[in-house]
Design a protein around this motif. Structure first.
Motif: not given
Length: 55
Positions: A7-22
């Protein structure tokens, strides 16, 4: 120290990999954003999430 809890690993991956860059300023934005929070530009891209060795 690697994360072993799934569960903690999935949360960490969401924070590190799923975002947009301008494209304009390089700002980091949430995945749901339609405009940049820093420069208010609308040209955004998803973060590159490819796995593998760097060249």
């Amino acid at each position: 120290m690697p994360i072993t809890d799934a569960a903690k690993k999935q949360i960490a991956q969401q924070r590190k990999l799923f975002f947009k860059i301008c494209f304009k300023c390089g700002g980091k934005n949430p995945i749901s954003a339609s405009r940049c929070r820093k420069c208010h530009g609308s040209q955004m891209r998803l973060k590159n999430r490819t796995l593998g060795a760097k060249k």
